[in-house]
Design a protein around this motif. Structure first.
Motif, PDB file in Angstrom:
ATOM      1  N   SER A  40       0.814  -1.218   0.000  1.00 55.43           N
ATOM      2  CA  SER A  40       0.000   0.000   0.000  1.00 55.43           C
ATOM      3  C   SER A  40       0.845   1.265   0.000  1.00 55.43           C
ATOM      4  CB  SER A  40      -0.923   0.011   1.228  1.00 55.43           C
ATOM      5  OG  SER A  40      -1.790  -1.085   1.195  1.00 55.43           O
ATOM      6  N   GLY A  41       2.156   1.115   0.137  1.00 55.29           N
ATOM      7  CA  GLY A  41       3.047   2.267   0.145  1.00 55.29           C
ATOM      8  C   GLY A  41       3.194   2.931   1.499  1.00 55.29           C
ATOM      9  N   LEU A  42       2.892   2.207   2.547  1.00 55.83           N
ATOM     10  CA  LEU A  42       2.972   2.754   3.896  1.00 55.83           C
ATOM     11  C   LEU A  42       4.237   2.255   4.577  1.00 55.83           C
ATOM     12  CD1 LEU A  42       1.525   4.385   6.136  1.00 55.83           C
ATOM     13  CD2 LEU A  42       0.467   2.253   6.828  1.00 55.83           C
ATOM     14  N   ARG A  43       5.096   3.191   4.960  1.00 57.80           N
ATOM     15  CA  ARG A  43       6.320   2.814   5.681  1.00 57.80           C
ATOM     16  C   ARG A  43       5.955   2.228   7.039  1.00 57.80           C
ATOM     17  NH1 ARG A  43      11.251   6.219   4.229  1.00 57.80           N
ATOM     18  NH2 ARG A  43      10.573   7.446   2.460  1.00 57.80           N
ATOM     19  N   GLN A  44       6.776   1.316   7.492  1.00 55.44           N
ATOM     20  CA  GLN A  44       6.507   0.617   8.739  1.00 55.44           C
ATOM     21  C   GLN A  44       6.341   1.558   9.930  1.00 55.44           C
ATOM     22  OE1 GLN A  44       8.362  -2.997   9.217  1.00 55.44           O
ATOM     23  NE2 GLN A  44       7.928  -3.199  11.366  1.00 55.44           N
ATOM     24  N   GLY A  45       7.160   2.583  10.032  1.00 55.78           N
ATOM     25  CA  GLY A  45       7.105   3.477  11.177  1.00 55.78           C
ATOM     26  C   GLY A  45       5.895   4.388  11.217  1.00 55.78           C
ATOM     27  N   MET A  50      -0.281   6.977  12.375  1.00 56.72           N
ATOM     28  CA  MET A  50      -1.562   7.104  11.665  1.00 56.72           C
ATOM     29  C   MET A  50      -2.718   6.591  12.518  1.00 56.72           C
ATOM     30  SD  MET A  50      -0.620   6.318   7.722  1.00 56.72           S
ATOM     31  CE  MET A  50      -2.218   6.833   7.140  1.00 56.72           C
ATOM     32  N   PHE A  51      -2.484   5.494  13.222  1.00 59.06           N
ATOM     33  CA  PHE A  51      -3.528   4.939  14.078  1.00 59.06           C
ATOM     34  C   PHE A  51      -3.988   5.986  15.095  1.00 59.06           C
ATOM     35  CE2 PHE A  51      -4.722   2.966  18.111  1.00 59.06           C
ATOM     36  CZ  PHE A  51      -5.788   2.178  17.706  1.00 59.06           C
ATOM     37  N   HIS A  52      -3.047   6.632  15.762  1.00 65.02           N
ATOM     38  CA  HIS A  52      -3.414   7.602  16.795  1.00 65.02           C
ATOM     39  C   HIS A  52      -4.013   8.879  16.202  1.00 65.02           C
ATOM     40  CE1 HIS A  52      -2.196   5.312  20.222  1.00 65.02           C
ATOM     41  NE2 HIS A  52      -1.135   4.930  19.540  1.00 65.02           N
ATOM     42  N   GLN A 114      -7.533   4.067   5.857  1.00 65.31           N
ATOM     43  CA  GLN A 114      -8.674   3.181   5.574  1.00 65.31           C
ATOM     44  C   GLN A 114      -8.199   1.832   5.064  1.00 65.31           C
ATOM     45  OE1 GLN A 114     -11.441   4.492   7.291  1.00 65.31           O
ATOM     46  NE2 GLN A 114     -12.375   3.300   5.688  1.00 65.31           N
ATOM     47  N   ARG A 115      -7.213   1.859   4.176  1.00 65.50           N
ATOM     48  CA  ARG A 115      -6.657   0.604   3.643  1.00 65.50           C
ATOM     49  C   ARG A 115      -6.048  -0.221   4.773  1.00 65.50           C
ATOM     50  NH1 ARG A 115      -6.740  -3.930   2.039  1.00 65.50           N
ATOM     51  NH2 ARG A 115      -4.865  -4.840   1.178  1.00 65.50           N
ATOM     52  N   GLN A 117      -6.937  -0.144   7.895  1.00 66.28           N
ATOM     53  CA  GLN A 117      -8.045  -0.666   8.698  1.00 66.28           C
ATOM     54  C   GLN A 117      -8.614  -1.935   8.056  1.00 66.28           C
ATOM     55  OE1 GLN A 117      -8.741   0.427  11.719  1.00 66.28           O
ATOM     56  NE2 GLN A 117      -7.137   1.941  11.428  1.00 66.28           N
ATOM     57  N   GLU A 118      -8.688  -1.954   6.715  1.00 68.42           N
ATOM     58  CA  GLU A 118      -9.152  -3.155   6.006  1.00 68.42           C
ATOM     59  C   GLU A 118      -8.213  -4.327   6.267  1.00 68.42           C
ATOM     60  OE1 GLU A 118      -9.467  -2.084   1.875  1.00 68.42           O
ATOM     61  OE2 GLU A 118     -10.865  -0.453   2.314  1.00 68.42           O
ATOM     62  N   ILE A 119      -6.922  -4.063   6.248  1.00 68.83           N
ATOM     63  CA  ILE A 119      -5.933  -5.112   6.499  1.00 68.83           C
ATOM     64  C   ILE A 119      -6.106  -5.658   7.914  1.00 68.83           C
ATOM     65  CG2 ILE A 119      -3.454  -5.560   6.805  1.00 68.83           C
ATOM     66  CD1 ILE A 119      -3.061  -3.446   4.487  1.00 68.83           C
ATOM     67  N   PHE A 120      -6.302  -4.763   8.889  1.00 66.38           N
ATOM     68  CA  PHE A 120      -6.481  -5.215  10.264  1.00 66.38           C
ATOM     69  C   PHE A 120      -7.781  -6.018  10.422  1.00 66.38           C
ATOM     70  CE2 PHE A 120      -3.404  -1.775  11.229  1.00 66.38           C
ATOM     71  CZ  PHE A 120      -2.436  -2.573  11.813  1.00 66.38           C
ATOM     72  N   ARG A 121      -8.831  -5.627   9.697  1.00 69.66           N
ATOM     73  CA  ARG A 121     -10.079  -6.411   9.741  1.00 69.66           C
ATOM     74  C   ARG A 121      -9.853  -7.804   9.150  1.00 69.66           C
ATOM     75  NH1 ARG A 121     -12.363  -1.384   9.094  1.00 69.66           N
ATOM     76  NH2 ARG A 121     -12.384  -1.420   6.828  1.00 69.66           N
TER      77      ARG A 121
END
Length: 162
Positions: A40-45, A50-52, A114-115, A117-121
Motif C-alpha cells: 500500500s506504500g505505507l512505511r513501517q514506522g 496514523m492509528f493515533h 482506511q486501507r 483498517q481493512e488489512i487489520f479487519r
C-alpha cells in the motif's frame, strides 16, 4: 505420533508453551501487516502514528504522539516530516497556543489509513475464523490479563532500576 498433534518436523502441540504460541501469532500477523503495508506504500514506522491520528477529530500534537505511540521524540519528528512531504499529514499551529503544533491526517492519509483498517479487519477475520463469539471474548480477556500482568511487571522492574 498422531499427525494432528504434530506442528512441525520436531515439535508437537504438547511441547508448545503459551509464549511460543503468542510469539508465532505475533510473527505471522506482523508479517502480513508488513507485507500489506509495503504493497500500500505505507512505511513501517507510520502505522502507529496514523492509528493515533485517526482517532481524533483534530489529530493531536507531536507530544501526544510520542506519549501514545511510545516512539522517541526524534523518531516521531522525522516520521512526521516524511509523512508531511508525502502528503499524508498536515502540521499547523494550535489556535489557542501558537507554541503547540497540531498534526492531522490529510485526505490522502485518511485513504491510506482506511486501507490499513481493512488489512487489520482481514487479520481479525483470520484470527477469529474458527472461533465462536464467546471464544473470541474469552481470548481477548485472557490476552488483556497477560498484557496487564506484563505491563505491571515491566513497570515494577523499571522502578527498581531507577
Amino acid at each position: 505420533m498422531n499427525e494432528e498433534k504434530k506442528v512441525c518436523c520436531a515439535c508437537s502441540v504438547e511441547h508448545l508453551t503459551p509464549s511460543m504460541l503468542i510469539n508465532d501469532v505475533h510473527r505471522l500477523t506482523s508479517a502480513k501487516i508488513r507485507r500489506e503495508s509495503e504493497r500500500s506504500g505505507l512505511r513501517q514506522g507510520y502505522r502507529r502514528i496514523m492509528f493515533h491520528l485517526s482517532h481524533g477529530d483534530d489529530g493531536g500534537t507531536q507530544q501526544d504522539l510520542v506519549r501514545h505511540t511510545k516512539l522517541s521524540a526524534p523518531t516521531v519528528s522525522v516520521s512526521l516530516a516524511r509523512m508531511e512531504a508525502e502528503g499524508l499529514v498536515r502540521r499547523r499551529p494550535d489556535e489557542n497556543d501558537l507554541r503547540v503544533i497540531r498534526v492531522s491526517l490529510t485526505e490522502k492519509g485518511k485513504q491510506l489509513n482506511q486501507r490499513m483498517q481493512e488489512i487489520f479487519r482481514e487479520i481479525e477475520d483470520d484470527i477469529g475464523g474458527e472461533l465462536t463469539e464467546e471464544e473470541m471474548t474469552e481470548l481477548k480477556g485472557i490476552l488483556l490479563k497477560i498484557r496487564n500482568r506484563l505491563i505491571e511487571r515491566t513497570s515494577a522492574s523499571d522502578e527498581k532500576d531507577s
